[in-house]
Write an enzyme that holds these catalytic residues in place. Structure first.
Site, PDB file in Angstrom:
ATOM      1  N   ARG A  97       0.811  -1.215   0.000  1.00 38.30           N
ATOM      2  CA  ARG A  97       0.000   0.000   0.000  1.00 38.30           C
ATOM      3  C   ARG A  97       0.845   1.265   0.000  1.00 38.30           C
ATOM      4  O   ARG A  97       0.306   2.370   0.016  1.00 38.30           O
ATOM      5  CB  ARG A  97      -0.863  -0.017   1.249  1.00 38.30           C
ATOM      6  N   ARG A 143     -21.470  -0.663   2.708  1.00 43.74           N
ATOM      7  CA  ARG A 143     -20.868  -1.972   2.986  1.00 43.74           C
ATOM      8  C   ARG A 143     -21.255  -2.508   4.368  1.00 43.74           C
ATOM      9  O   ARG A 143     -21.205  -1.810   5.356  1.00 43.74           O
ATOM     10  CB  ARG A 143     -19.342  -1.855   2.893  1.00 43.74           C
ATOM     11  N   ARG A 176     -18.173  -1.699   9.224  1.00 42.27           N
ATOM     12  CA  ARG A 176     -16.811  -1.567   9.732  1.00 42.27           C
ATOM     13  C   ARG A 176     -16.624  -0.214  10.396  1.00 42.27           C
ATOM     14  O   ARG A 176     -17.139   0.792   9.924  1.00 42.27           O
ATOM     15  CB  ARG A 176     -15.811  -1.724   8.579  1.00 42.27           C
ATOM     16  N   ARG A 187      -9.448   7.766   4.330  1.00 39.95           N
ATOM     17  CA  ARG A 187      -8.883   6.572   3.691  1.00 39.95           C
ATOM     18  C   ARG A 187      -8.680   6.799   2.190  1.00 39.95           C
ATOM     19  O   ARG A 187      -7.688   6.352   1.610  1.00 39.95           O
ATOM     20  CB  ARG A 187      -9.797   5.368   3.923  1.00 39.95           C
TER      21      ARG A 187
HETATM   22  P1  AMP Z   1      -8.548  -2.509   4.383  1.00 46.60           P
HETATM   23  O1  AMP Z   1      -9.397  -3.543   5.021  1.00 46.60           O
HETATM   24  O2  AMP Z   1      -7.602  -3.078   3.366  1.00 46.60           O
HETATM   25  O3  AMP Z   1      -9.331  -1.330   3.851  1.00 46.60           O
HETATM   26  O4  AMP Z   1      -7.602  -1.923   5.545  1.00 46.60           O
HETATM   27  C1  AMP Z   1      -8.144  -1.311   6.694  1.00 46.60           C
HETATM   28  C2  AMP Z   1      -7.087  -0.488   7.394  1.00 46.60           C
HETATM   29  O5  AMP Z   1      -6.000  -1.333   7.808  1.00 46.60           O
HETATM   30  C3  AMP Z   1      -6.422   0.583   6.540  1.00 46.60           C
HETATM   31  O6  AMP Z   1      -7.190   1.784   6.497  1.00 46.60           O
HETATM   32  C4  AMP Z   1      -5.093   0.766   7.272  1.00 46.60           C
HETATM   33  O7  AMP Z   1      -5.261   1.509   8.463  1.00 46.60           O
HETATM   34  C5  AMP Z   1      -4.758  -0.657   7.669  1.00 46.60           C
HETATM   35  N1  AMP Z   1      -3.972  -1.353   6.608  1.00 46.60           N
HETATM   36  C6  AMP Z   1      -4.377  -2.421   5.849  1.00 46.60           C
HETATM   37  N2  AMP Z   1      -3.412  -2.794   4.998  1.00 46.60           N
HETATM   38  C7  AMP Z   1      -2.375  -1.957   5.206  1.00 46.60           C
HETATM   39  C8  AMP Z   1      -1.088  -1.812   4.620  1.00 46.60           C
HETATM   40  N3  AMP Z   1      -0.666  -2.613   3.625  1.00 46.60           N
HETATM   41  N4  AMP Z   1      -0.279  -0.826   5.093  1.00 46.60           N
HETATM   42  C9  AMP Z   1      -0.658  -0.012   6.089  1.00 46.60           C
HETATM   43  N5  AMP Z   1      -1.875  -0.074   6.678  1.00 46.60           N
HETATM   44  C10 AMP Z   1      -2.727  -1.041   6.254  1.00 46.60           C
END
Ligand code: AMP
Length: 243
Positions: A97, A143, A176, A187
């Site tokens: 990311r 969602r 969520r 985000r």
């Molecule tokens: P997601 O479910 O992929 O939208 O991730 C939810 C949250 O987890 C994100 O908004 C970040 O705070 C954290 N997160 C998930 N993947 C990463 C990553 N590769 N690097 C840094 N933070 C992450």
């Protein structure tokens, strides 16, 4: 065992903004090919729920919609990729990311992963799921997910049969914590600033393929499968379907 779940696939990296459908597509592809979906968001949320040291470090960062520091996430991914179920391939959903994570992953593949027989065969397939900005907002605010089986719904486009209850196990669906509007904006900003460069990184290396994520779920899956099959055909020395 079908050919689908006996051969090596990927590794596959899904990139795209929050709400693009990475999780939904990763689950469908994981099921089709019998390889694991590795969602860094899911692993982090699980750590938060279990109250681990990592979970405690990540909790407030995630609640603000910011990114967890690279070193924490990379260590977490390294231990996950070393597990035996990743041997035939895997799907990374939500990682890398940042450009630093992408560089780390390349080095990890080169030096450590698929070390012996598979060395050289681990150039990942990188697929970006492109979705219109207003669609993203609708998807994120609508969602809902089932905490028991992980199934994802959307009150606008893919509602459950009974309001707020999972079709599979009847559990109450949840929103969520970070799908609240003020966090969503944060985000999406984090995506623009930190994750877009990841796609650019892979594009420069000629490894990025884009699919149209505005289409219905099945059609997006069909595009992803096509990319995987074309990639496998090229590796096997056969002409790709688009050729
Ligand atoms: P997601 O479910 O992929 O939208 O991730 C939810 C949250 O987890 C994100 O908004 C970040 O705070 C954290 N997160 C998930 N993947 C990463 C990553 N590769 N690097 C840094 N933070 C992450």
């Amino acid at each position: 065992m079908t050919e689908e779940n006996s051969r090596t696939v990927g590794p596959l990296i899904l990139v795209g903004p929050p709400g693009a459908g990475k999780g939904t597509q990763a689950k469908r592809i994981a099921e089709r090919y019998g390889i694991p979906q590795i969602s860094t968001g899911d692993i982090l949320r699980d750590n938060v729920v279990r109250g681990t040291r990592l979970g405690m470090q990540a909790k407030s960062i995630m609640a603000r919609g910011e990114l967890v520091p690279d070193d924490l996430v990379c260590d977490m991914v390294a231990s996950r990729l070393r597990q035996a179920d990743c041997e035939r391939g895997f799907i990374l959903d939500g990682f890398p990311r940042t450009a630093a994570q992408a560089g780390w992953l390349d080095a990890f593949f080169e030096h450590e992963f698929f070390d012996n027989a598979h060395r050289g065969k681990c150039l990942p397939i990188v697929i970006r799921i492109d979705v219109d900005y207003n669609q993203l907002l609708l998807r994120l605010t609508g969602r809902r997910s089932c905490q028991t089986c992980g199934r994802i719904y959307n009150v606008h486009s893919q509602p459950p049969r009974v309001d707020e209850l999972c079709d599979v196990d009847g559990s109450r669906l949840v929103t969520r914590n970070d799908d609240r509007e003020e966090v969503i904006v944060e985000r999406l900003a984090a995506y623009q600033a930190q994750t877009r460069p990841v796609a650019d990184y892979y594009e420069r290396k000629g490894r990025l393929v884009s699919v149209n994520g505005d289409l219905p779920v099945e059609d997006v899956t069909a595009q992803v499968v096509r990319v995987i099959e074309d990639h496998s055909a090229v590796e096997a020395g056969k002409p790709a379907s688009g050729a």
